[in-house]
Design a protein around this motif. Structure first.
Motif: not given
Length: 197
Positions: A72, A81-83, A85-86
């Protein structure tokens, strides 16, 4: 840091973890057990980041949780900032875990489940029932039982609420909440407190 880590992870994993902590400037804090999570990653008000991992995990769970949270951290530094658990996190997590998928770090009874999990990592290892049970070596915490060990129709306590265990669906158990009379689905690796009737 080496002496502290040796209490929580396999000795053979320590040099790799030290490298990752230094390389990515990880601020690691080992904390008391939390009921809802094994670890977390957060951005602090001062802009710095912090990783926490529960101190009650066994060495196999602790290492996997730590690398999950470092992933993370690295994902945030690399992509912003991304998903949570993308696809970016999954790729980073897979890359970071690769050096640990060895029999001198994870026993051979865990490695196949871990390798399978890493093909498409989930948000929580507890969501992967087979891996979760392998990591815990089939042992529930003292005073608790896995829900699959509780006989159908038995009463159990989960998070201060009483339930009655019902039928098993494909992968989960139907359980009646004795307070609100609603049926909830429980993963088969959930640890509960049996109630003597």
């Amino acid at each position: 840091m080496t002496n502290t880590l040796q209490k929580y992870i396999s000795e053979n994993a320590v040099p790799i973890v030290i490298y990752l902590i230094n390389e990515h400037k990880v601020n690691l804090k080992i904390v008391n057990q939390r009921q809802t999570k094994h670890g977390d990653f957060r951005t602090l008000p001062n802009g710095k980041t912090q990783i926490t991992v529960n101190n009650n995990l066994n060495k196999h769970q602790f290492l996997l949780t730590l690398i999950h949270e470092i992933a993370h951290h690295v994902t945030y530094k690399k992509f912003g900032r991304v998903q949570p658990h993308g696809k970016e996190w999954k790729t980073v997590f897979q890359h970071l875990m690769l050096p640990f998928l060895r029999p001198d770090i994870y026993p051979t009874n865990i490695l196949p489940y871990l390798a399978n999990h890493m093909k498409n990592p989930k948000a929580s290892t507890d969501a992967d029932v087979k891996l979760s049970l392998a990591l815990r070596e089939g042992m529930a915490e003292p005073g608790k039982s896995f829900i699959f060990d509780i006989p159908q129709g038995s009463i159990f306590q989960y998070r201060n609420t009483l339930y009655k265990r019902g039928h098993k669906r494909r992968t989960r158990y139907e359980c009646l909440n004795l307070t609100d009379k609603r049926v909830y689905l429980f993963n088969q690796n959930v640890e509960v407190i049996p109630v003597n009737q």
